[in-house]
Design an enzyme around this catalytic site. Structure first.
Site, short mmCIF file in Angstrom:
data_model
loop_
_atom_site.label_atom_id
_atom_site.label_comp_id
_atom_site.label_asym_id
_atom_site.label_seq_id
_atom_site.Cartn_x
_atom_site.Cartn_y
_atom_site.Cartn_z
N GLU A 28 0.77 -1.24 0.14
CA GLU A 28 0.06 -0.01 0.08
C GLU A 28 0.80 1.20 -0.11
O GLU A 28 1.64 1.51 1.05
CB GLU A 28 -1.02 0.03 1.17
CG GLU A 28 -1.83 1.29 1.26
CD GLU A 28 -2.96 1.20 2.59
OE1 GLU A 28 -3.79 1.89 2.23
OE2 GLU A 28 -2.59 0.37 3.56
N GLU B 77 -12.32 2.35 4.58
CA GLU B 77 -11.33 2.84 5.67
C GLU B 77 -11.38 4.57 5.79
O GLU B 77 -10.48 5.23 5.43
CB GLU B 77 -9.77 2.62 5.31
CG GLU B 77 -8.87 2.55 6.30
CD GLU B 77 -7.57 2.35 5.90
OE1 GLU B 77 -6.89 1.72 6.40
OE2 GLU B 77 -7.09 2.80 4.92
#
Length: 250
Positions: free
Chosen positions: A134, A232
């Site tokens: 990520e 998220e």
């Protein structure tokens, strides 16, 4: 349309993690994910997930990948996470590179990242676990982080060369870092193993900022992507209502 996962640390707060799992299931989410697994009561989470009928599909791998002197420890950490993920039935491990090392050339750090992921890739393949790397934005949330741009992330994934090492494309982070979200997703979806979503600015639920998430979700669906999109974000109000709004975008 993509399946929707809930990041338990951000969407639901001030409750036990087991209760957060139950709330995610009750609102209609397809799955849940969380950050670090070591401090969690995994038995309680497993039981809650079974009761709620939602799988646990993601958690953090751990380890600092940018320091060659720490690579052996990082590899051991990720291998332990792979074993835990396989035991829990977790399909995705989220890897971050860690901080940029001020005393090291970026190429040396990049080689260390590729080395670490290459060493754990065979275990991930055998376990049926996908490691997703990520990139994080450095302008707002993660100053000093090594990896921020998707192009460099995709290049690292290519260098590792494993079907079980892909990119986590976080729309929030990449909008801040570089924009051009839909074209990037469309052109590189074969190397994307997971998505995260939140709006910009503020990192709140889709529909609160500048991003056209209805179009973004359509673009993801048009690629044929069949994995999960993880929520998220920090809700601006009631978290169930925020999740219901996201689920309507599917």
């Amino acid at each position: 349309m993509p399946r929707i996962s809930v990041c338990l640390e951000m969407v639901y707060e001030d409750e036990s993690f087991a209760q957060r799992v139950r709330r995610a299931g009750a609102v209609g989410a397809d799955a849940v994910e969380f950050w670090g697994w070591r401090e969690k009561d995994l038995d309680a989470l497993e039981s809650a997930a079974a009761d709620a009928g939602v799988p646990i599909i993601g958690c953090l791998a751990g380890g600092t990948l940018t320091d060659p002197d720490e690579i052996d420890g990082a590899v051991a950490t990720i291998r332990e996470s792979i074993e835990t993920a396989a035991t829990l039935g977790v399909s995705t491990l989220i890897a971050t590179t860690g901080p940029e090392q001020d005393d090291l050339d970026r190429d040396i750090q990049r080689e260390a990242v590729v080395d670490a992921l290459s060493r754990v890739a065979p275990e991930a393949e055998r376990a049926g676990v996908t490691i997703v790397l990520e990139p994080l934005n450095t302008a707002v949330d993660h100053s000093g982080h090594y990896l921020s741009r998707s192009a460099e992330g995709f290049a690292i994934v290519d260098d590792v060369g494993s079907p079980n090492v892909k990119l986590l494309y976080d729309v929030y982070h990449q909008q801040i870092t570089e924009g051009n979200v839909i074209q990037t997703i469309t052109e590189h979806v074969d190397r994307i193993g997971h998505f995260h979503v939140a709006d910009v600015p503020g990192r709140h639920e889709p529909g609160t900022g500048e991003l056209d998430y209805e179009t973004i979700f359509e673009a993801i669906d048009d690629t044929g992507y069949d994995g999960y999109v993880g929520c998220e974000f920090s809700p601006t109000g009631d978290p169930d209502e925020a999740m219901e709004a996201v689920l309507e975008l599917r």
